[in-house]
Motif scaffolding. Structure first.
Motif, PDB file in Angstrom:
ATOM      1  N   THR A  54      28.652  56.887  43.686  1.00 30.56           N
ATOM      2  CA  THR A  54      28.921  56.305  42.577  1.00 30.56           C
ATOM      3  C   THR A  54      27.569  55.710  42.086  1.00 30.56           C
ATOM      4  OG1 THR A  54      30.920  55.146  43.977  1.00 30.56           O
ATOM      5  CG2 THR A  54      30.068  53.666  42.264  1.00 30.56           C
ATOM      6  N   LEU A  55      26.683  55.406  43.183  1.00 26.23           N
ATOM      7  CA  LEU A  55      25.292  55.054  42.609  1.00 26.23           C
ATOM      8  C   LEU A  55      24.560  56.001  41.818  1.00 26.23           C
ATOM      9  CD1 LEU A  55      23.919  53.288  46.117  1.00 26.23           C
ATOM     10  CD2 LEU A  55      24.705  52.056  43.872  1.00 26.23           C
ATOM     11  N   LYS A  56      24.819  56.984  42.410  1.00 26.60           N
ATOM     12  CA  LYS A  56      24.223  58.445  41.388  1.00 26.60           C
ATOM     13  C   LYS A  56      24.738  58.296  39.995  1.00 26.60           C
ATOM     14  CE  LYS A  56      22.836  61.502  44.917  1.00 26.60           C
ATOM     15  NZ  LYS A  56      23.220  62.997  45.627  1.00 26.60           N
ATOM     16  N   HIS A  57      25.661  57.789  39.592  1.00 27.33           N
ATOM     17  CA  HIS A  57      26.139  57.726  38.254  1.00 27.33           C
ATOM     18  C   HIS A  57      25.614  56.497  37.517  1.00 27.33           C
ATOM     19  CE1 HIS A  57      29.515  60.341  39.723  1.00 27.33           C
ATOM     20  NE2 HIS A  57      29.163  61.075  38.576  1.00 27.33           N
ATOM     21  N   GLY A  58      24.716  55.822  38.098  1.00 26.34           N
ATOM     22  CA  GLY A  58      24.026  54.575  37.321  1.00 26.34           C
ATOM     23  C   GLY A  58      25.001  53.421  37.513  1.00 26.34           C
ATOM     24  N   VAL A  59      25.635  53.242  38.466  1.00 30.98           N
ATOM     25  CA  VAL A  59      26.638  52.237  38.571  1.00 30.98           C
ATOM     26  C   VAL A  59      25.833  50.985  39.252  1.00 30.98           C
ATOM     27  CG1 VAL A  59      28.431  51.065  39.800  1.00 30.98           C
ATOM     28  CG2 VAL A  59      29.034  53.403  38.734  1.00 30.98           C
ATOM     29  N   HIS A  60      25.777  49.916  38.552  1.00 31.68           N
ATOM     30  CA  HIS A  60      25.077  48.807  39.108  1.00 31.68           C
ATOM     31  C   HIS A  60      25.944  47.659  39.775  1.00 31.68           C
ATOM     32  CE1 HIS A  60      21.881  50.304  36.360  1.00 31.68           C
ATOM     33  NE2 HIS A  60      20.913  49.573  37.190  1.00 31.68           N
ATOM     34  N   VAL A  61      27.139  47.425  39.119  1.00 31.02           N
ATOM     35  CA  VAL A  61      28.035  46.505  39.703  1.00 31.02           C
ATOM     36  C   VAL A  61      29.315  47.060  40.289  1.00 31.02           C
ATOM     37  CG1 VAL A  61      29.515  44.709  38.871  1.00 31.02           C
ATOM     38  CG2 VAL A  61      27.388  44.990  37.486  1.00 31.02           C
ATOM     39  N   LEU A  62      29.652  46.716  41.546  1.00 28.12           N
ATOM     40  CA  LEU A  62      30.842  47.050  42.238  1.00 28.12           C
ATOM     41  C   LEU A  62      31.674  45.985  42.617  1.00 28.12           C
ATOM     42  CD1 LEU A  62      28.387  48.885  44.938  1.00 28.12           C
ATOM     43  CD2 LEU A  62      29.737  49.954  43.087  1.00 28.12           C
ATOM     44  N   ASN A  63      33.023  46.323  42.858  1.00 27.38           N
ATOM     45  CA  ASN A  63      33.984  45.458  43.188  1.00 27.38           C
ATOM     46  C   ASN A  63      34.230  45.564  44.600  1.00 27.38           C
ATOM     47  OD1 ASN A  63      34.748  43.488  41.020  1.00 27.38           O
ATOM     48  ND2 ASN A  63      36.136  45.065  40.185  1.00 27.38           N
ATOM     49  N   VAL A  64      33.534  44.829  45.597  1.00 24.28           N
ATOM     50  CA  VAL A  64      33.809  45.186  46.937  1.00 24.28           C
ATOM     51  C   VAL A  64      34.879  44.434  47.676  1.00 24.28           C
ATOM     52  CG1 VAL A  64      32.521  45.289  49.357  1.00 24.28           C
ATOM     53  CG2 VAL A  64      31.207  45.455  47.031  1.00 24.28           C
ATOM     54  N   VAL A  65      35.713  45.175  48.329  1.00 25.00           N
ATOM     55  CA  VAL A  65      36.849  44.548  48.693  1.00 25.00           C
ATOM     56  C   VAL A  65      36.571  44.583  50.424  1.00 25.00           C
ATOM     57  CG1 VAL A  65      39.369  44.332  49.262  1.00 25.00           C
ATOM     58  CG2 VAL A  65      38.690  45.501  47.020  1.00 25.00           C
ATOM     59  N   VAL A  66      36.410  43.201  51.034  1.00 20.73           N
ATOM     60  CA  VAL A  66      35.959  43.350  52.367  1.00 20.73           C
ATOM     61  C   VAL A  66      37.557  43.201  53.074  1.00 20.73           C
ATOM     62  CG1 VAL A  66      34.822  42.169  54.430  1.00 20.73           C
ATOM     63  CG2 VAL A  66      33.907  42.114  51.961  1.00 20.73           C
ATOM     64  N   GLU A  67      37.635  43.793  54.140  1.00 18.24           N
ATOM     65  CA  GLU A  67      39.093  44.144  54.858  1.00 18.24           C
ATOM     66  C   GLU A  67      39.635  42.754  55.072  1.00 18.24           C
ATOM     67  OE1 GLU A  67      38.451  45.943  58.367  1.00 18.24           O
ATOM     68  OE2 GLU A  67      36.923  44.741  58.955  1.00 18.24           O
ATOM     69  N   GLY A  68      40.878  42.469  54.584  1.00 18.68           N
ATOM     70  CA  GLY A  68      41.520  41.263  54.956  1.00 18.68           C
ATOM     71  C   GLY A  68      40.935  40.141  53.835  1.00 18.68           C
ATOM     72  N   GLY A  69      40.428  40.638  52.786  1.00 16.74           N
ATOM     73  CA  GLY A  69      39.664  39.410  51.872  1.00 16.74           C
ATOM     74  C   GLY A  69      39.898  39.721  50.336  1.00 16.74           C
ATOM     75  N   LYS A  70      39.521  39.259  49.515  1.00 15.59           N
ATOM     76  CA  LYS A  70      39.606  39.466  48.137  1.00 15.59           C
ATOM     77  C   LYS A  70      38.590  40.152  47.389  1.00 15.59           C
ATOM     78  CE  LYS A  70      38.474  35.118  46.378  1.00 15.59           C
ATOM     79  NZ  LYS A  70      38.711  33.919  45.414  1.00 15.59           N
ATOM     80  N   ALA A  71      38.477  41.024  46.248  1.00  8.46           N
ATOM     81  CA  ALA A  71      37.513  41.622  45.752  1.00  8.46           C
ATOM     82  C   ALA A  71      36.538  40.700  45.371  1.00  8.46           C
ATOM     83  CB  ALA A  71      38.011  42.577  44.744  1.00  8.46           C
ATOM     84  N   GLU A  72      35.275  41.105  45.808  1.00  2.73           N
ATOM     85  CA  GLU A  72      34.006  40.460  45.140  1.00  2.73           C
ATOM     86  C   GLU A  72      33.257  41.241  44.317  1.00  2.73           C
ATOM     87  OE1 GLU A  72      32.349  37.167  48.248  1.00  2.73           O
ATOM     88  OE2 GLU A  72      32.664  39.099  49.191  1.00  2.73           O
ATOM     89  N   THR A  73      32.754  40.529  42.991  1.00  9.20           N
ATOM     90  CA  THR A  73      32.024  41.343  42.247  1.00  9.20           C
ATOM     91  C   THR A  73      30.594  41.269  42.674  1.00  9.20           C
ATOM     92  OG1 THR A  73      33.421  40.725  40.493  1.00  9.20           O
ATOM     93  CG2 THR A  73      31.370  41.694  39.544  1.00  9.20           C
TER      94      THR A  73
END
Lengths: 230, 139
Positions: A54-73
């Motif tokens: 993902t990072l190699k494609h030049g992505v700066h922003v990720l939606n990270v879903v920590v297990e059992g929680g909601k997605a964080e930008t």
């Protein structure tokens, strides 16, 4: 952002330190930390292969879903590299809002062949491969396309046509790329080469000849004597 | 002509040790591709010059070659069959201290395949195992 924000699933890290981080990496995970926006930092691990692709494609922003929680930008804030300086061993992620203005480095994607680079011995040198821009998180591009087909010998940062919503933070007179003429190598005659090889560097602390030293000592001594007499 | 400094503070140096890995000069900074050392060693000015000539003869005015290390350490050596003592010997050559991870050479303005071939020629002249590297991931 040019495309949809990638979603990565993260697991909480319960144990910290070099050993546990190394074990995680060996099992194909990548240690990371999520911080910012006044909340407590969370130590997590991501899938290494997926994250690096993902990072190699030049992505700066990720939606990270920590297990059992909601997605964080999250904004990719920093990368740590291994001992040979190229493999990613840790990722810093900062919580952001999509409308927050941030400063990020965006890579440049050069296209076109300038006329000046077609001369014999001419080499197009990219002095800079990314520029710092300020923009809203939702507007961060994966790369900036730079047309250099009409450039003269130099191309500076202020000449980059930025997409709407982006402000250049890099100093505008920063050299981005330039055409350099590689000179033909001058073959040194063997005798000259031997003479050059015998050359030694100048030694700054080398001892001076005796006369010079004595003269200097006498000069130093005189004012002292005069002072005592006076 | 091999590389050596123009001006130094002291004529000779103690040997020192090459401990650990490179923490500076361990990523491609100027060019597009680099040649990275995987072992610690003193690389002499003559070896660097041999590498430069090998690459430049192969590239033939294509691309720009950067040498990322400089031989600034004087290495002294006693002549053969000499008894020990009577002070430190004369400087024999100048060397660059290379640690694992140090980028030795970089190339800009050429395709990857050509850069690989040029670096293979340089690697033959180096006293260390080397590998080909690209610019690292930036955010």
């Amino acid at each position: 952002m040019s495309k949809e924000t990638p979603v990565l699933t993260a697991q909480r890290r319960e144990r910290f330190g070099t050993r546990y981080a190394r074990r995680l990496r060996e099992s194909g995970r990548l240690p990371a930390v999520i911080y910012g926006h006044g909340a407590d930092p969370v130590a997590v691990s991501l899938d290494a292969k997926e994250t690096i692709t993902t990072l190699k494609h030049g992505v700066h922003v990720l939606n990270v879903v920590v297990e059992g929680g909601k997605a964080e930008t999250c904004l990719v804030k920093d990368l740590q590299f291994g001992f040979l300086g190229d493999d990613v061993v840790h990722v810093d992620l900062a919580r952001v809002d999509l409308d927050e203005v941030v400063t990020v480095k965006v890579r440049l994607n050069f296209f076109g062949q300038p006329e000046s680079a077609r001369k014999p011995g001419a080499v197009l040198v990219h002095a800079v491969n990314d520029v710092e821009v300020s923009c809203k998180v939702r507007e961060i591009p994966s790369d900036i396309k730079v047309d250099i087909s009409n450039m003269e010998d130099d191309f500076v940062a202020s000449q980059i046509k930025l997409p709407a919503g982006l402000t250049l933070v890099t100093p505008p007179n920063t050299m981005v790329c330039h055409v350099e003429i590689v000179k033909e190598e001058v073959v040194v005659a063997p005798e000259a080469a031997v003479a050059e090889a015998a050359a030694e560097p100048e030694v700054l602390t080398a001892r001076k000849d005796k006369e010079g030293e004595e003269g200097a000592a006498a000069k130093d001594a005189k004012p002292g004597k005069e002072a005592k007499e006076g | 002509m091999s590389l050596l400094p123009k001006r130094v503070k002291y004529r000779k140096q103690q040997r020192g040790k090459l401990r650990g890995n490179a923490t500076r000069g361990n990523y491609v900074a100027f060019g597009d591709f680099g040649l990275q050392s995987l072992e610690p060693h003193w690389v002499s000015g003559k070896q660097l010059e041999a590498g430069r000539i090998a690459a430049q003869h192969f590239l033939r005015r294509q691309g720009k070659l950067y040498i990322r290390v400089f031989p600034d350490k004087p290495i002294s050596k006693k002549p053969l069959e000499t008894r020990m003592g009577t002070g430190k010997a004369d400087v024999e050559y100048w060397a660059a201290r290379v640690k694992p991870g140090t980028i030795l050479f970089e190339i800009a303005g050429v395709p990857q395949e050509l850069a690989k071939q040029a670096f293979a020629r340089i690697a033959h002249k180096m006293p260390v195992r080397c590998r080909f590297v690209e610019r690292r991931l930036a955010v």
